[in-house]
Design an enzyme around this catalytic site. Structure first.
Site, PDB file in Angstrom:
ATOM      1  CB  CYS A 171      -0.922   0.001   1.218  1.00 28.59           C
ATOM      2  SG  CYS A 171      -1.928   1.492   1.329  1.00 28.59           S
ATOM      3  NE  ARG A 176       2.550   0.611   3.369  1.00 29.63           N
ATOM      4  CZ  ARG A 176       3.705  -0.026   3.448  1.00 29.63           C
ATOM      5  NH1 ARG A 176       4.067  -0.578   4.586  1.00 29.63           N
ATOM      6  NH2 ARG A 176       4.509  -0.099   2.394  1.00 29.63           N
ATOM      7  CD  GLU A 206      -5.950   1.991  -6.330  1.00 32.98           C
ATOM      8  OE1 GLU A 206      -6.297   2.988  -5.683  1.00 32.98           O
ATOM      9  OE2 GLU A 206      -6.121   0.815  -5.940  1.00 32.98           O
TER      10      GLU A 206
HETATM   11  N1  ARG Z   1      -6.794  -1.499  -7.126  1.00 36.48           N
HETATM   12  C1  ARG Z   1      -8.100  -1.793  -6.599  1.00 36.48           C
HETATM   13  C2  ARG Z   1      -9.160  -1.283  -7.556  1.00 36.48           C
HETATM   14  O1  ARG Z   1      -8.836  -0.673  -8.525  1.00 36.48           O
HETATM   15  C3  ARG Z   1      -8.302  -1.182  -5.238  1.00 36.48           C
HETATM   16  C4  ARG Z   1      -7.268  -1.512  -4.191  1.00 36.48           C
HETATM   17  C5  ARG Z   1      -7.313  -0.626  -2.983  1.00 36.48           C
HETATM   18  N2  ARG Z   1      -7.073   0.743  -3.344  1.00 36.48           N
HETATM   19  C6  ARG Z   1      -7.120   1.809  -2.510  1.00 36.48           C
HETATM   20  N3  ARG Z   1      -6.894   2.964  -3.016  1.00 36.48           N
HETATM   21  N4  ARG Z   1      -7.358   1.645  -1.234  1.00 36.48           N
HETATM   22  O2  ARG Z   1     -10.337  -1.435  -7.356  1.00 36.48           O
END
Ligand code: ARG
Length: 339
Positions: A32, A35, A210
């Site tokens: 992560c 953090r 992401e």
């Molecule tokens: N990578 C994942 C997604 O695209 C989420 C993982 C957790 N990500 C976060 N920013 N807490 O759905």
């Protein structure tokens, strides 16, 4: 605690142990980048709940509270721990909010290819909500130890989604893209002081890449780069035109722009990487080891433009008192628990 352990083979943790343990489990997660915020985790103790229905109600409440109308709050909801000898409470979904994936007769996929297996599993359980669309919300599957899985439809009004548009390309909105505001991971095991919490869904807020680089960009996911590159009028016949890279940047600009426009918390990868470097410094000052998985910490685009790329990391994290990890053998694969 010792006598309780001798008598029953387990022990009931205090609220303080649970709260601090969950924060430290986050701090210990090598993958992560976010953090720095580990002390700002809101911990909900839901260990008293004993039915799938009550757990589902608590999950909906988690989604509402954490979404907080866009001002996202980091949160974990902890359900009853695994008792010695049983499988523990399981949520089949890898995240509480996920889109279905449908394999077509011609082999193409509509929706999120990552969730084809889960989609088929919920259909076998009798899910009738399938619309065959690109962004169909999957129902939640909760399995109490020793019981059959139960399936629950999320109320639409608790799910905040962001429709995507681009700061300059007006055609972008016509692609009909969107993503959900809240990533709530629900297939990891939280372990605190030897006690295993097999159902402890938690969320932070999204980092733009992401969604923009992975969920929408990966060939194995929504695979949108060719479509965006064509709309941009790029030459897609040669890799050397860097059409993928150019489309990737614009898709990621659209994600950050749209979330901001909608008033939903999101962080860009440059800011996240900088915050991680601060976290690294604070951990060093506190005399603690910082474990980090380089391949996960470095953002999936423009890696070398962020400071984390240039920072070697230690990955080993043996003997942690408290951690949160993907449950082995159960990574996005619905079915009986194999712990
Ligand atoms: N990578 C994942 C997604 O695209 C989420 C993982 C957790 N990500 C976060 N920013 N807490 O759905």
């Amino acid at each position: 605690m010792r006598s309780e352990l001798e008598r029953s083979g387990t022990y009931w943790q205090t609220q303080e142990e649970l709260t601090y343990g969950a924060m430290v489990a986050w701090r210990n997660n090598a993958r992560c980048i976010g953090r720095l915020n580990w002390q700002k985790l809101h911990v909900r103790d839901m260990r008293a709940l004993s039915t799938a229905q009550d757990i589902f109600t608590a999950l909906v409440e988690h989604i509402r509270l954490a979404t907080n109308r866009g001002k996202i709050q980091s949160m974990i909801t902890i359900f009853a721990p695994q008792s010695p000898g049983d499988a523990g409470i399981r949520i089949w979904n890898p995240q509480l909010i996920r889109y279905a994936g449908y394999r077509q007769a011609d082999g193409c996929v509509v929706g999120d290819p990552l969730h084809i297996e889960l989609t088929e599993a919920v259909q076998r359980l009798g899910w009738l909500g399938a619309q065959g669309g690109a962004f169909d919300l999957l129902p939640i599957v909760i399995q109490m130890p020793g019981h059959a899985p139960e399936i629950f439809e999320l109320p639409r009004d608790c799910i905040l989604e962001v429709t995507l548009s681009h700061p300059e390309f007006s055609w972008f909105a016509d692609l009909g893209l969107k993503w959900h505001a809240l990533p709530v991971i629900s297939n990891m095991r939280l372990e605190i002081g030897g006690i295993s919490y097999t159902a402890a869904p938690f969320n932070g807020w999204y980092m733009g890449t992401e969604i923009g680089a992975r969920n929408l960009g990966d060939v194995e996911r929504y695979n949108l780069l060719p479509c965006i590159a064509r709309a941009m009028g790029l030459e897609t016949h040669s890799d050397r035109t860097l059409w993928k890279d150019r489309a990737l940047v614009e898709l990621n600009r659209a994600v950050l722009h749209s979330f901001e426009l909608a008033g939903v918390t999101i962080i860009d990868h440059h800011t996240a990487a900088r915050q991680f470097m601060h976290h690294e410094k604070y951990e060093r000052q506190a005399g603690r080891n910082l474990y980090a998985d380089w391949g996960w910490i470095v953002p999936p685009m423009s890696g070398s433009t962020t400071p984390v790329f240039h920072t070697p990391t230690k990955t080993a994290s043996l003997h942690l008192i408290s951690f949160i990890r993907t449950i082995p053998g159960r990574n996005n694969v619905p079915g009986p628990a194999t712990l």
